[in-house]
Write a protein that holds these residues in place. Sequence first.
Motif, PDB file in Angstrom:
ATOM      1  N   GLU A 114      33.036  37.130  44.371  1.00 49.85           N
ATOM      2  CA  GLU A 114      33.189  37.840  43.117  1.00 49.85           C
ATOM      3  C   GLU A 114      34.651  37.979  42.703  1.00 49.85           C
ATOM      4  OE1 GLU A 114      30.581  38.696  41.302  1.00 49.85           O
ATOM      5  OE2 GLU A 114      29.274  37.875  42.865  1.00 49.85           O
ATOM      6  N   THR A 116      38.368  37.116  41.373  1.00 48.03           N
ATOM      7  CA  THR A 116      38.855  36.217  40.334  1.00 48.03           C
ATOM      8  C   THR A 116      40.079  35.424  40.786  1.00 48.03           C
ATOM      9  OG1 THR A 116      40.262  37.941  39.379  1.00 48.03           O
ATOM     10  CG2 THR A 116      38.008  37.764  38.532  1.00 48.03           C
ATOM     11  N   TYR A 140      40.078  41.684  41.524  1.00 47.84           N
ATOM     12  CA  TYR A 140      38.794  41.961  40.884  1.00 47.84           C
ATOM     13  C   TYR A 140      39.042  42.788  39.623  1.00 47.84           C
ATOM     14  CZ  TYR A 140      36.744  41.150  45.575  1.00 47.84           C
ATOM     15  OH  TYR A 140      36.367  40.624  46.782  1.00 47.84           O
ATOM     16  N   ALA A 144      34.741  46.467  40.167  1.00 47.51           N
ATOM     17  CA  ALA A 144      34.272  45.648  41.283  1.00 47.51           C
ATOM     18  C   ALA A 144      35.047  45.968  42.556  1.00 47.51           C
ATOM     19  CB  ALA A 144      34.397  44.167  40.935  1.00 47.51           C
ATOM     20  N   ARG A 148      33.495  47.297  46.146  1.00 48.48           N
ATOM     21  CA  ARG A 148      33.690  46.626  47.433  1.00 48.48           C
ATOM     22  C   ARG A 148      34.222  47.607  48.481  1.00 48.48           C
ATOM     23  NH1 ARG A 148      35.626  40.695  49.333  1.00 48.48           N
ATOM     24  NH2 ARG A 148      35.912  41.277  51.493  1.00 48.48           N
TER      25      ARG A 148
END
Length: 262
Positions: A114, A116, A140, A144, A148
Amino acid sequence: MARKSGRRLAAVAALLTAVGLTSACGDGTEPADAAKNPGNATSTAAGKPARRTEPLTAAELRPALLTAEQVVGFEITGSSARDGAAEESSYDAEETVSPDACRPVRDATKGDGEETAAAQSTMYRGKSALAPRSTNLLSYSEEAARTRMTLLREALGTCDRFSFSNAFGKAAVTSEVLDAPDLGDDTLRYRTLSRLDEGGFAWKLVTAVRVGGVIATMDVQEVTGPLSPEKLATFKPEPGPDEEVIAGLVENVTDAQGASGR
């Protein structure tokens, strides 16, 4: 990289791979236009940098890695950065964690598909040391990144014992949560001991710090052959020697967030 560093890395690479302690962010290439889209920012109180609202790119993450001037006494042996999530390797696909809810503890320093962008570097404490320090920056959206860190915190609350199995064998793992320094927006620290089924042990000390949408981790690794409990304890990594460089890493990330938001 110096020849001595190359030989040392080769000597420990097999052991580190067997317990999944190595990490990589790619080939180190960066798109030419990666730094042209710094993202949006929102205003904050006077005198404070604007809050970043878009994830950092690889071109923005890589300068936040520690430099040789910031880690006197350590030797940096390599670094890399990439935009996007890493391709899943066949090794990763074959690894199982039991119970699976403990996977965040096992994979805290790795991307989860996930992210970037990511940046990574490896260093050693002195030229003759064998225990690597791996620094990983994962970018992220802030939401997000919060999620996490929450998943990791929840896993640490229940995963004092778990196991994993991969192409190199099996291991039983014990974990302990440690006091974390007051850094960034959210910080977690823990230590694991993997008992390899073919004999030998692998210590791992992880510090994870969230700064906005970036999760910065540093893990210290010690891999040994079969040892008595008394001798094994002498290899247990302690956070003290690394506190200054971890604080420096978080400062770099904080600066990167502020610079990209202005």
